[in-house]
Design a protein around this motif. Sequence first.
Motif, PDB file in Angstrom:
ATOM      1  N   ASP A 269       0.827  -1.212   0.000  1.00 57.65           N
ATOM      2  CA  ASP A 269       0.000   0.000   0.000  1.00 57.65           C
ATOM      3  C   ASP A 269       0.860   1.260   0.000  1.00 57.65           C
ATOM      4  OD1 ASP A 269      -2.259  -1.581   0.067  1.00 57.65           O
ATOM      5  OD2 ASP A 269      -2.667  -1.268   2.204  1.00 57.65           O
ATOM      6  N   GLN A 270       1.933   1.246   0.766  1.00 55.27           N
ATOM      7  CA  GLN A 270       2.780   2.428   0.862  1.00 55.27           C
ATOM      8  C   GLN A 270       3.634   2.627  -0.391  1.00 55.27           C
ATOM      9  OE1 GLN A 270       4.300   3.064   5.159  1.00 55.27           O
ATOM     10  NE2 GLN A 270       3.580   0.940   5.127  1.00 55.27           N
ATOM     11  N   LEU A 271       4.083   1.532  -0.997  1.00 55.34           N
ATOM     12  CA  LEU A 271       4.797   1.654  -2.270  1.00 55.34           C
ATOM     13  C   LEU A 271       3.873   2.207  -3.352  1.00 55.34           C
ATOM     14  CD1 LEU A 271       7.088  -1.506  -2.488  1.00 55.34           C
ATOM     15  CD2 LEU A 271       7.830   0.874  -2.693  1.00 55.34           C
ATOM     16  N   ASP A 272       2.631   1.716  -3.391  1.00 59.07           N
ATOM     17  CA  ASP A 272       1.659   2.243  -4.346  1.00 59.07           C
ATOM     18  C   ASP A 272       1.412   3.729  -4.103  1.00 59.07           C
ATOM     19  OD1 ASP A 272       1.277  -0.007  -5.880  1.00 59.07           O
ATOM     20  OD2 ASP A 272      -0.564  -0.635  -4.886  1.00 59.07           O
ATOM     21  N   ALA A 273       1.353   4.131  -2.834  1.00 58.42           N
ATOM     22  CA  ALA A 273       1.166   5.554  -2.520  1.00 58.42           C
ATOM     23  C   ALA A 273       2.345   6.383  -3.017  1.00 58.42           C
ATOM     24  CB  ALA A 273       0.985   5.733  -1.014  1.00 58.42           C
ATOM     25  N   LEU A 274       3.551   5.845  -2.904  1.00 61.37           N
ATOM     26  CA  LEU A 274       4.733   6.537  -3.422  1.00 61.37           C
ATOM     27  C   LEU A 274       4.636   6.683  -4.938  1.00 61.37           C
ATOM     28  CD1 LEU A 274       7.567   7.740  -3.307  1.00 61.37           C
ATOM     29  CD2 LEU A 274       8.484   5.415  -3.126  1.00 61.37           C
ATOM     30  N   ILE A 275       4.200   5.625  -5.620  1.00 61.23           N
ATOM     31  CA  ILE A 275       4.021   5.713  -7.070  1.00 61.23           C
ATOM     32  C   ILE A 275       2.983   6.782  -7.411  1.00 61.23           C
ATOM     33  CG2 ILE A 275       3.203   4.481  -9.123  1.00 61.23           C
ATOM     34  CD1 ILE A 275       5.972   3.606  -8.289  1.00 61.23           C
ATOM     35  N   CYS A 276       1.882   6.803  -6.676  1.00 67.28           N
ATOM     36  CA  CYS A 276       0.850   7.827  -6.907  1.00 67.28           C
ATOM     37  C   CYS A 276       1.420   9.231  -6.728  1.00 67.28           C
ATOM     38  CB  CYS A 276      -0.328   7.621  -5.957  1.00 67.28           C
ATOM     39  SG  CYS A 276      -1.319   6.149  -6.262  1.00 67.28           S
ATOM     40  N   ALA A 277       2.186   9.437  -5.673  1.00 63.23           N
ATOM     41  CA  ALA A 277       2.771  10.757  -5.420  1.00 63.23           C
ATOM     42  C   ALA A 277       3.744  11.135  -6.535  1.00 63.23           C
ATOM     43  CB  ALA A 277       3.480  10.760  -4.068  1.00 63.23           C
ATOM     44  N   TYR A 278       4.488  10.146  -7.037  1.00 65.57           N
ATOM     45  CA  TYR A 278       5.414  10.452  -8.139  1.00 65.57           C
ATOM     46  C   TYR A 278       4.645  10.801  -9.412  1.00 65.57           C
ATOM     47  CZ  TYR A 278       9.252  10.607 -11.320  1.00 65.57           C
ATOM     48  OH  TYR A 278      10.153  11.053 -12.262  1.00 65.57           O
ATOM     49  N   ILE A 279       3.537  10.100  -9.678  1.00 65.19           N
ATOM     50  CA  ILE A 279       2.707  10.449 -10.838  1.00 65.19           C
ATOM     51  C   ILE A 279       2.226  11.892 -10.720  1.00 65.19           C
ATOM     52  CG2 ILE A 279       0.609   9.931 -12.124  1.00 65.19           C
ATOM     53  CD1 ILE A 279       0.825   7.037 -11.026  1.00 65.19           C
ATOM     54  N   ALA A 280       1.819  12.288  -9.517  1.00 67.20           N
ATOM     55  CA  ALA A 280       1.392  13.673  -9.292  1.00 67.20           C
ATOM     56  C   ALA A 280       2.492  14.649  -9.682  1.00 67.20           C
ATOM     57  CB  ALA A 280       1.000  13.861  -7.822  1.00 67.20           C
ATOM     58  N   ALA A 281       3.704  14.372  -9.244  1.00 72.89           N
ATOM     59  CA  ALA A 281       4.838  15.249  -9.561  1.00 72.89           C
ATOM     60  C   ALA A 281       5.130  15.252 -11.063  1.00 72.89           C
ATOM     61  CB  ALA A 281       6.067  14.794  -8.776  1.00 72.89           C
ATOM     62  N   TYR A 282       5.024  14.084 -11.675  1.00 73.23           N
ATOM     63  CA  TYR A 282       5.324  13.963 -13.114  1.00 73.23           C
ATOM     64  C   TYR A 282       4.302  14.747 -13.942  1.00 73.23           C
ATOM     65  CZ  TYR A 282       7.626  11.479 -16.973  1.00 73.23           C
ATOM     66  OH  TYR A 282       8.368  11.151 -18.103  1.00 73.23           O
ATOM     67  N   TRP A 283       3.037  14.670 -13.541  1.00 81.38           N
ATOM     68  CA  TRP A 283       1.982  15.422 -14.235  1.00 81.38           C
ATOM     69  C   TRP A 283       2.199  16.923 -14.072  1.00 81.38           C
ATOM     70  CZ3 TRP A 283      -1.153  15.942 -17.925  1.00 81.38           C
ATOM     71  CH2 TRP A 283      -2.358  16.665 -17.848  1.00 81.38           C
ATOM     72  N   TRP A 284       2.492  17.361 -12.852  1.00 81.00           N
ATOM     73  CA  TRP A 284       2.729  18.782 -12.608  1.00 81.00           C
ATOM     74  C   TRP A 284       3.956  19.280 -13.374  1.00 81.00           C
ATOM     75  CZ3 TRP A 284       6.862  21.297 -10.089  1.00 81.00           C
ATOM     76  CH2 TRP A 284       6.656  22.660  -9.802  1.00 81.00           C
ATOM     77  N   TYR A 285       4.992  18.469 -13.426  1.00 77.38           N
ATOM     78  CA  TYR A 285       6.260  18.885 -14.030  1.00 77.38           C
ATOM     79  C   TYR A 285       6.175  18.931 -15.557  1.00 77.38           C
ATOM     80  CZ  TYR A 285      11.365  19.240 -14.441  1.00 77.38           C
ATOM     81  OH  TYR A 285      12.651  19.667 -14.712  1.00 77.38           O
ATOM     82  N   TRP A 286       5.532  17.923 -16.162  1.00 74.11           N
ATOM     83  CA  TRP A 286       5.539  17.787 -17.616  1.00 74.11           C
ATOM     84  C   TRP A 286       4.206  18.123 -18.279  1.00 74.11           C
ATOM     85  CZ3 TRP A 286      10.001  17.581 -19.972  1.00 74.11           C
ATOM     86  CH2 TRP A 286      11.090  16.970 -19.352  1.00 74.11           C
ATOM     87  N   GLY A 287       3.094  18.007 -17.569  1.00 73.24           N
ATOM     88  CA  GLY A 287       1.793  18.207 -18.201  1.00 73.24           C
ATOM     89  C   GLY A 287       1.565  17.214 -19.327  1.00 73.24           C
ATOM     90  N   HIS A 288       0.904  17.675 -20.384  1.00 69.32           N
ATOM     91  CA  HIS A 288       0.545  16.792 -21.493  1.00 69.32           C
ATOM     92  C   HIS A 288       1.762  16.328 -22.300  1.00 69.32           C
ATOM     93  CE1 HIS A 288      -3.880  17.149 -21.323  1.00 69.32           C
ATOM     94  NE2 HIS A 288      -3.626  18.339 -20.802  1.00 69.32           N
ATOM     95  N   GLN A 289       2.881  17.011 -22.168  1.00 69.64           N
ATOM     96  CA  GLN A 289       4.055  16.649 -22.964  1.00 69.64           C
ATOM     97  C   GLN A 289       4.485  15.206 -22.741  1.00 69.64           C
ATOM     98  OE1 GLN A 289       7.437  19.251 -22.419  1.00 69.64           O
ATOM     99  NE2 GLN A 289       8.797  17.973 -23.642  1.00 69.64           N
ATOM    100  N   LYS A 290       4.402  14.732 -21.501  1.00 72.94           N
ATOM    101  CA  LYS A 290       4.865  13.376 -21.198  1.00 72.94           C
ATOM    102  C   LYS A 290       3.866  12.606 -20.339  1.00 72.94           C
ATOM    103  CE  LYS A 290       9.854  13.953 -21.747  1.00 72.94           C
ATOM    104  NZ  LYS A 290      11.185  13.627 -21.174  1.00 72.94           N
ATOM    105  N   ASN A 291       2.585  12.854 -20.584  1.00 66.35           N
ATOM    106  CA  ASN A 291       1.533  12.124 -19.874  1.00 66.35           C
ATOM    107  C   ASN A 291       0.379  11.846 -20.814  1.00 66.35           C
ATOM    108  OD1 ASN A 291       2.114  12.124 -16.710  1.00 66.35           O
ATOM    109  ND2 ASN A 291       2.771  14.122 -17.505  1.00 66.35           N
ATOM    110  N   LEU A 292      -0.333  10.763 -20.542  1.00 66.99           N
ATOM    111  CA  LEU A 292      -1.573  10.441 -21.243  1.00 66.99           C
ATOM    112  C   LEU A 292      -2.759  10.788 -20.353  1.00 66.99           C
ATOM    113  CD1 LEU A 292      -0.771   6.846 -22.590  1.00 66.99           C
ATOM    114  CD2 LEU A 292      -0.637   8.990 -23.873  1.00 66.99           C
ATOM    115  N   ILE A 293      -3.847  11.242 -20.961  1.00 68.04           N
ATOM    116  CA  ILE A 293      -5.086  11.477 -20.247  1.00 68.04           C
ATOM    117  C   ILE A 293      -6.144  10.566 -20.848  1.00 68.04           C
ATOM    118  CG2 ILE A 293      -6.784  13.179 -19.477  1.00 68.04           C
ATOM    119  CD1 ILE A 293      -3.909  13.687 -18.566  1.00 68.04           C
ATOM    120  N   LEU A 294      -6.656   9.653 -20.043  1.00 68.75           N
ATOM    121  CA  LEU A 294      -7.738   8.781 -20.476  1.00 68.75           C
ATOM    122  C   LEU A 294      -9.042   9.358 -19.957  1.00 68.75           C
ATOM    123  CD1 LEU A 294      -6.167   5.283 -19.627  1.00 68.75           C
ATOM    124  CD2 LEU A 294      -5.856   6.684 -21.678  1.00 68.75           C
TER     125      LEU A 294
END
Length: 252
Positions: free
Chosen positions: A208-233
Motif C-alpha cells: 500500500d505504501q509503495l503504491d502511494a509513493l508511485i501515486c505521489a510520483y505520478i502527481a509530480a510527473y503530471w505537474w512537471y511535464w503536463g501533457h508533454q509526457k503524460n496520457l489522459i484517459l
Amino acid sequence: MKFIGLDFGWTTGPTGLCSLTFQAQTLQIIDITRIAEIENILTWIDTQTPTPEPALIAVDAPTLIYNQTGMRQADKLAHKHFGKYHAGCYPANLNSRFATRTIALGIALENRGFIHAPTIEPQKPGRYQIEVYPHPAIVNLFGLNKILKYKKGILEERKKELTKLQNHVLKTLPTLEPKLDLNQTTNPLEIFSDLTKQTGPKLKAIEDQLDALICAYIAAYWWYWGHQKNLILGDQTTGYIVIPNPNNQTNP
C-alpha cells in the motif's frame, strides 16, 4: 510544491499515503504511512498541505463517476490501451459499492481547494487533484512489457513481484526528471526492507505504501511535464485517469 499520493481503500481497509516535496529540482519523501479512517486521512492531508499551500493530490480511486451503469470512458480506454499489459482497470459506475465512498473523497478534497486537473499548465503552483492508476504508470515509467503482479496470488510470488517494484523505484526514479532523491531520507524506509520473511499482512502494508509513493510520483510527473509526457484517459465530464508517458505515445 508538495505531491500527495493516496492508494485509497475503495470500500474498507487502510489507505497508503505518501507526501513528497519538490525542492532544488528534486523530490524528497516527507512522510509515508498508512491510515484507515477517512477522517484521519483528511486530517493527515490537512497537516501535510494546509490551506493555501500549493499541492497536487493523486488518488488511486475513481473520484468522478457520472454513469449509472457500465464503465466510464476512462475505464474503457485503460482496457483498450493497457489490456495487453494486463493493466485494464476495474469498472466504475454509480451502482458500484465503492462509488459513494470514492466520490465523497473527491468532494472532500474539492472543499479543501483541490480542483480537478485533467489539464494543467506545467509547473504552475496551485491546489489540484487527479485520478491515477499505478499499474499502467509502472509499466510506462519502468519500460515493462506487463504489470508486476504483486497484489494477488501465492504469497511467495507476490514477494518476488513486489521486490521487483522496490528495485525499480530505487534504481529508476532517481534517474528520471523530476528525480526522486532517496539519499535525503535520514532513516531507512520500511518499504524497501527485505520482503523474504514478511507475513501476508506486513506485505500488504508495504504494498500500500509503495503504491502511494508511485501515486505521489505520478502527481509530480503530471505537474512537471503536463501533457508533454503524460496520457489522459477520459475527461472531467466523464471521469479521467492520468498516466505517465515518458516515450510520448499518442494520446488516446
